[in-house]
Design an enzyme around this catalytic site. Structure first.
Site, PDB file in Angstrom:
ATOM      1  N   GLY A   1      11.700  10.902 -14.154  1.00 46.60           N
ATOM      2  CA  GLY A   1      12.928  10.428 -14.788  1.00 46.60           C
ATOM      3  C   GLY A   1      12.821  10.648 -16.280  1.00 46.60           C
TER       4      GLY A   1
ATOM      5  N   CYS B   1       5.154  11.710 -12.065  1.00 42.84           N
ATOM      6  CA  CYS B   1       5.615  11.772 -13.452  1.00 42.84           C
ATOM      7  C   CYS B   1       6.079  10.385 -13.930  1.00 42.84           C
ATOM      8  CB  CYS B   1       6.701  12.836 -13.604  1.00 42.84           C
ATOM      9  SG  CYS B   1       6.969  13.280 -15.320  1.00 42.84           S
ATOM     10  N   TYR B   2       7.383  10.185 -14.166  1.00 46.91           N
ATOM     11  CA  TYR B   2       7.824   8.850 -14.586  1.00 46.91           C
ATOM     12  C   TYR B   2       7.385   7.800 -13.570  1.00 46.91           C
ATOM     13  CZ  TYR B   2      10.897   5.051 -16.094  1.00 46.91           C
ATOM     14  OH  TYR B   2      11.380   3.833 -16.533  1.00 46.91           O
TER      15      TYR B   2
ATOM     16  N   HIS C   1       4.198  17.562 -11.196  1.00 47.42           N
ATOM     17  CA  HIS C   1       5.266  17.643 -10.198  1.00 47.42           C
ATOM     18  C   HIS C   1       4.838  18.499  -9.001  1.00 47.42           C
ATOM     19  CE1 HIS C   1       8.496  15.714 -12.501  1.00 47.42           C
ATOM     20  NE2 HIS C   1       7.907  16.240 -13.556  1.00 47.42           N
TER      21      HIS C   1
ATOM     22  N   GLU D   1       6.286  18.742  -6.298  1.00 48.07           N
ATOM     23  CA  GLU D   1       7.475  19.237  -5.590  1.00 48.07           C
ATOM     24  C   GLU D   1       7.977  20.577  -6.125  1.00 48.07           C
ATOM     25  OE1 GLU D   1       7.302  16.841  -7.740  1.00 48.07           O
ATOM     26  OE2 GLU D   1       9.151  16.463  -8.835  1.00 48.07           O
TER      27      GLU D   1
ATOM     28  N   ASP E   1      28.213  25.524   7.294  1.00 43.35           N
ATOM     29  CA  ASP E   1      28.252  24.111   7.685  1.00 43.35           C
ATOM     30  C   ASP E   1      29.231  23.865   8.831  1.00 43.35           C
ATOM     31  OD1 ASP E   1      26.567  23.915   5.564  1.00 43.35           O
ATOM     32  OD2 ASP E   1      27.985  22.936   4.221  1.00 43.35           O
TER      33      ASP E   1
ATOM     34  N   LYS F   1      20.753  21.938   3.102  1.00 39.24           N
ATOM     35  CA  LYS F   1      21.312  23.234   3.497  1.00 39.24           C
ATOM     36  C   LYS F   1      20.321  24.076   4.320  1.00 39.24           C
ATOM     37  CE  LYS F   1      24.916  25.961   2.853  1.00 39.24           C
ATOM     38  NZ  LYS F   1      26.316  25.479   2.904  1.00 39.24           N
TER      39      LYS F   1
END
Ligand code: XMP
Length: 514
Positions: A55, A82-83, A169, A171, A227, A370
């Protein structure tokens, strides 16, 4: 549905959705909640693990997003990123302050490979850092299991309490072993079994839809996009011809697209559904006659779409359920916190009619990202060319023709676009470029063909590389490919005597050429 769950508590970081996606890639279901979510609600969900995101704030400043200390006392493993890592350390008695050196970008990190997080990972690896503050002192009871040259506490952990703080991070793909680190967290620390798989999603959804719908009637607006196609096929597998799909061909689709959609979903296709194709080209062209302004065109197309859909729905009569192709990012973006999310109108349709007579909305894809929708599509046996379609705007070629839309211009842009797509695929570039298409400029200019003077349109070719479609760079297409496309368009498409390549990035341009 009874499945294991890891939750992500969002502190406003730019990668919140990415964290959840990565966890799901490890076959563990994951949802995102705001840091404002009450702890009681989290206890009720009984997650196998909790991840706190990054954040933009400083956790020691007044008013910065925080969470109750009780979160770390539930016995549920918590991973702070992180944050989230700084906040965990701050709350539990460590020290966080402004770093003497800001770390940003790819950074070498040294990790303790005896940690459960780093099983199977090299001691020295590359991670992605992005922080102003740093943990200068780990909280009592925590062991430091990772550091960089500028960051003494890149990782701190208390194995006994299953609390882990990572300054970088995992991710982000730049963290070379990020995926393994998250996988180690969900499997080695949280003890997940990995029950989130698309085949079981499809199977469970079919069961749940059958139970919900009973012998009721269901209506779906099918655009041929990913979709709505996946939603329709899922419904068709579950309830067969209790489903009616309305496909409006507004005459602004790509070349042969209407027929392709019909071939898959229509009476001779693979699915047992009532497919209604409405050939509404003339109505749309009539409404668009003389209109040049792009927003006005969008509005007209959106409105007319609704009118056509309404007329069809009326013919069908009262339906019990309406299907919407909402996906998880829509849910997250329309209000975090897991409160019942605002139902977004289908973005390809631009808002469904108010007075279509139905009891309830079914959103079979509302839990999926997605890439998961695509996987579910493949699982359902939908052809790859439909599943991996590039994005196509609801107003279609209506906004890829600058100025007034006419049947003649639609034909030109369809033919040019088909050639362009074919050559991009022939050159093997279709997987690399995220979106590419031809647009028709409103410019006519003088040319010479054979011995004759021409005064014809200029076609613009667009191709971009992008991850999130919010920013984009024009793709570097080899000159010989562009040259071939140019030659073919000039020779094969009547009414065109010039071809240009659009180099503009976004910003300042947009991806569409409208
Ligand atoms: P822009 O042109 O805004 O486009 O840079 C970003 C992405 O959004 C797609 N796009 C749309 N998609 N309905 C959609 O479903 C629309 O009205 C629409 N307009 C733009 C565009 O193709 C690109 O992928």
């Amino acid at each position: 549905m009874d499945r294991e769950l890891v939750i992500v508590i969002d502190f406003g970081g730019q990668y919140n959705q990415l964290v959840a996606r990565r966890v799901r890639e490890c076959n563990v279901y994951c949802e995102i909640y705001s840091y404002k979510t009450d702890i009681e609600k989290i206890k009720e969900m009984n997650p196998k693990g909790i991840i706190l995101t990054g954040g933009p704030n400083s956790c020691y400043e007044e008013g910065a997003p925080t969470y109750t200390k009780e979160l770390f006392e539930l016995g549920i493993p918590v991973l702070g990123l992180c944050y989230g890592a700084q906040l965990m350390q701050h709350i539990l008695g460590g020290k966080v302050e402004k770093a003497p050196v800001r770390e940003y970008g790819k950074t070498e990190v040294h990790v303790d490979t005896t940690s459960k997080l780093f099983t199977g990972i090299e001691e020295d690896t590359v991670c992605w850092m992005s922080h102003f503050d740093y943990i200068s002192q780990a909280a009592p009871g925590f062991k430091i299991t990772g550091h960089t040259s500028d960051c003494p506490v890149a990782v701190a952990e208390c194995e006994e309490k299953k609390l882990y703080a990572i300054q970088f991070h995992p991710e982000v793909l730049h963290t070379v072993r990020g995926k393994e680190i998250l996988s180690n967290y969900v499997y080695n620390v949280c003890g997940c079994a990995g029950d989130w798989k698309m085949d079981s999603f499809v199977e469970n959804s079919i069961k749940a839809i059958r139970e919900k719908v009973g012998d009721g009637k269901v209506l779906c607006a099918l655009s041929g996009g990913v979709d709505s196609s996946v939603a329709a096929v899922l419904l068709a597998k579950a309830i067969g011809n209790q489903l009616t799909c309305v496909f409006v061909d507004h005459g602004l689709l790509r070349k042969n697209e209407g027929d392709e959609v019909e071939a898959v979903f229509g009476p001779n296709g693979d699915y047992d559904l009532n497919f209604i194709r409405v050939n509404a080209q003339d109505r749309f062209y009539e409404k668009l006659a003389g209109v040049e302004e792009p927003e006005a065109k969008r509005k007209i197309i959106g409105e007319e779409f609704i009118r056509v859909f309404e007329e069809e729905a009326k013919k069908i009569g009262a339906v019990d359920y309406l299907v919407q192709g909402t996906i998880y990012p829509d849910v997250v973006e329309s209000g975090l916190g897991g409160e019942s999310a605002v139902i977004k109108s289908h973005h390809n349709v631009g808002g469904l009619p108010d007075y279509v007579d139905f009891k309830e909305i079914i959103e079979p894809l509302r839990d999926l990202f997605k890439d998961e929708v695509r996987k579910a599509g493949l699982e359902l046996g939908i052809p790859e060319y439909l599943v991996f379609r590039q994005p196509f705007p609801g107003p279609g070629l209506g906004i890829r023709i600058i100025g007034e839309v006419t049947a003649e211009k639609v034909k030109i842009v369809q033919d040019a676009d088909a050639i362009y797509r074919e050559e991009i695929a022939n050159a093997g570039l279709d997987k690399e470029i995220n979106q590419y298409f031809a647009a028709l400029t409103n410019m006519r200019s003088v040319g010479v063909m054979g011995d004759e003077r021409t005064y014809d349109y200029a076609v613009a070719l667009r191709a971009v590389k992008t991850i999130d479609f919010m920013t984009a760079e024009s793709a570097e297409i080899p000159y010989e490919v562009l040259n071939k496309v140019m030659n073919r368009i000039i020779n094969e498409v009547k009414g065109v005597n010039r071809v240009m390549y659009d180099l503009t990035s976004k910003p300042p341009g947009t991806i569409e050429f409208e």
